[in-house]
Design a protein around this motif. Structure first.
Motif, PDB file in Angstrom:
ATOM      1  N   UNK A 101       0.817  -1.247  -0.059  1.00 10.32           N
ATOM      2  CA  UNK A 101      -0.008   0.073   0.076  1.00 10.32           C
ATOM      3  C   UNK A 101       0.788   1.430  -0.039  1.00 10.32           C
ATOM      4  N   UNK A 102       1.830   1.212   0.656  1.00  6.50           N
ATOM      5  CA  UNK A 102       2.910   2.325   0.620  1.00  6.50           C
ATOM      6  C   UNK A 102       3.434   2.616  -0.511  1.00  6.50           C
ATOM      7  N   UNK A 103       3.793   1.596  -1.224  1.00 10.60           N
ATOM      8  CA  UNK A 103       4.297   1.798  -2.664  1.00 10.60           C
ATOM      9  C   UNK A 103       3.527   2.437  -3.522  1.00 10.60           C
ATOM     10  N   UNK A 104       2.084   2.042  -3.580  1.00 14.75           N
ATOM     11  CA  UNK A 104       1.262   2.874  -4.564  1.00 14.75           C
ATOM     12  C   UNK A 104       1.065   4.241  -3.556  1.00 14.75           C
ATOM     13  N   UNK A 105       0.968   4.709  -2.721  1.00 14.09           N
ATOM     14  CA  UNK A 105       0.841   5.787  -2.069  1.00 14.09           C
ATOM     15  C   UNK A 105       2.250   6.573  -2.644  1.00 14.09           C
ATOM     16  N   UNK A 106       3.388   6.142  -2.312  1.00 15.05           N
ATOM     17  CA  UNK A 106       4.559   6.972  -2.504  1.00 15.05           C
ATOM     18  C   UNK A 106       4.486   7.279  -4.149  1.00 15.05           C
ATOM     19  N   UNK A 107       4.361   6.473  -4.911  1.00 13.08           N
ATOM     20  CA  UNK A 107       4.196   6.656  -6.408  1.00 13.08           C
ATOM     21  C   UNK A 107       3.044   7.723  -6.575  1.00 13.08           C
ATOM     22  N   UNK A 108       2.082   7.709  -6.074  1.00 11.29           N
ATOM     23  CA  UNK A 108       1.096   8.725  -6.326  1.00 11.29           C
ATOM     24  C   UNK A 108       1.531  10.012  -5.936  1.00 11.29           C
ATOM     25  N   UNK A 109       2.581  10.248  -5.055  1.00  3.34           N
ATOM     26  CA  UNK A 109       2.853  11.390  -4.689  1.00  3.34           C
ATOM     27  C   UNK A 109       4.299  11.817  -5.509  1.00  3.34           C
ATOM     28  N   UNK A 110       4.448  10.975  -6.397  1.00  2.60           N
ATOM     29  CA  UNK A 110       5.458  11.238  -7.446  1.00  2.60           C
ATOM     30  C   UNK A 110       7.021  10.889  -6.926  1.00  2.60           C
ATOM     31  N   UNK A 111       6.960  10.120  -5.897  1.00  5.40           N
ATOM     32  CA  UNK A 111       8.467   9.600  -5.563  1.00  5.40           C
ATOM     33  C   UNK A 111       8.937   8.561  -6.276  1.00  5.40           C
ATOM     34  N   UNK A 112      10.175   8.485  -6.370  1.00  6.35           N
ATOM     35  CA  UNK A 112      10.998   7.465  -6.738  1.00  6.35           C
ATOM     36  C   UNK A 112      11.090   6.067  -5.811  1.00  6.35           C
ATOM     37  N   UNK A 113      10.674   4.961  -6.142  1.00  3.05           N
ATOM     38  CA  UNK A 113      10.762   4.021  -5.176  1.00  3.05           C
ATOM     39  C   UNK A 113      11.905   2.803  -5.574  1.00  3.05           C
TER      40      UNK A 113
END
Length: 337
Positions: A101-113
């Motif tokens: 869930x955090x992966x999706x959230x971080x990517x929705x904020x534009x972060x590089x994962x």
């Protein structure tokens, strides 16, 4: 050694170190693309194993670093998380629900994962911008995650010009897999004695500082509590004298993890106090482990790796002596929660 596969161990730890070039390339690319901060976002034990790398960066680099629990980050957010963030998500299974869930959230904020996992065909491995996979299982994952996150942290500092000895440290790390087997062999008898000593203990206070705090926290929560159902109080040595000291009395087990970095003196303060009130102080010092060819600089960075590799031997004996397999669970991944 009891229930130990040397070839498997060497393969897994060598695999972690073999990721060094890829990790450095990923870090360099993130910096070129404008990265301005770094998040370590891991659940449970995997998150704990990121703490030494995070602490290294927080104390030796000016690059902003944040440590967040995935569930809390998703629930509360962070004003620091955005398109210029790099997020490191570790998960052995690659399927940890909160981390996915955090992966999706971080990517929705534009972060590089960047993800660190043990399995390629998993949501975390497949959904990352940069995926690093090194197969491991519970008994070998600590060293693997410690090493991967350490290499990532060192690569970041090297690319930013904050250190100049990255290549020398990585060269030392390449010696480690075989040396860690030697550490295990040399510790085997002590591990069995210690397992026998604590097999009937109902409660432990376990402490460390600097890079060893992570292993004290991890071993207390993820091994003694989760895998052996033994009540344990992990406490940072800097906080020991702000509450937990009042629990020390005769017959209370106190376990200290002492490393070779700036946290050493904090652990020694606990060591000086505890014997005045309990006869069950157990001290484990990484300086006792011989590592031919490894320099003092590298030794100062790998104390949690050494403790993890030694205490895997304690765990192997403890599960036999207590007739309680390390894989036994009542609730974890057994019931809904």
């Amino acid at each position: 050694m009891l229930n130990f596969d040397t070839d498997r161990f060497l393969r897994i730890q060598s695999g972690a170190i073999d990721l060094a070039d890829g990790l450095r390339d990923a870090v360099a690319r993130c910096l070129r693309e404008g990265a301005q901060n770094l998040f370590f976002v891991g659940s449970g034990g995997a998150g704990i194993l990121m703490l030494p790398a995070a602490r290294l960066l927080q104390t030796r680099s000016t690059f902003p670093v944040h440590v967040e629990a995935p569930a809390e980050l998703v629930a509360g957010g962070s004003v620091h998380l955005g398109p210029h963030s790099v997020v490191v998500i570790p998960s052995l299974s690659g399927t940890t629900a909160e981390s996915v869930e955090a992966l999706g959230y971080c990517k929705s904020r534009g972060a590089t994962v960047i993800t660190l996992t043990g399995h390629a065909d998993t949501p975390l491995a497949e959904g990352a911008d940069h995926s690093f996979v090194n197969f491991a299982e519970d008994d070998t994952s600590c060293e693997s995650f410690y090493l991967q996150s350490l290499i990532l942290a060192l690569a970041l500092m090297q690319e930013r010009g904050e250190i100049t000895d990255y290549d020398e440290v990585v060269a030392d790390l390449k010696l480690l897999p075989k040396l860690l087997v030697d550490v295990k062999q040399g510790f085997e008898e002590q591990a069995e004695r210690f397992a026998a000593q604590i097999q009937d203990e109902p409660y432990h206070i376990i402490t460390g500082a600097g890079s060893t705090w992570a292993e004290a926290f991890y071993y207390g929560m993820c091994i003694l509590e989760e895998m052996q159902w033994i009540r344990t109080r992990p406490v940072h040595a800097a906080d020991f004298f702000h509450g937990t000291l009042e629990l020390v009395e005769k017959d209370v087990s106190v376990i200290t993890f002492k490393g070779e970095d700036d946290g050493r003196a904090l652990v020694e303060r606990v060591e000086a106090f505890a014997p005045r009130y309990t006869d069950k102080l157990s001290v484990f010092d990484t300086a006792a482990f011989e590592l031919p060819g490894v320099g003092a600089r590298t030794r100062s960075l790998i104390s949690p790796v050494l403790l993890a590799t030694a205490f895997e031997r304690v765990s192997a004996h403890l599960e036999v002596k207590r007739d309680h397999p390390l894989t036994t669970r009542r609730y974890y991944k057994r019931v809904s929660y």
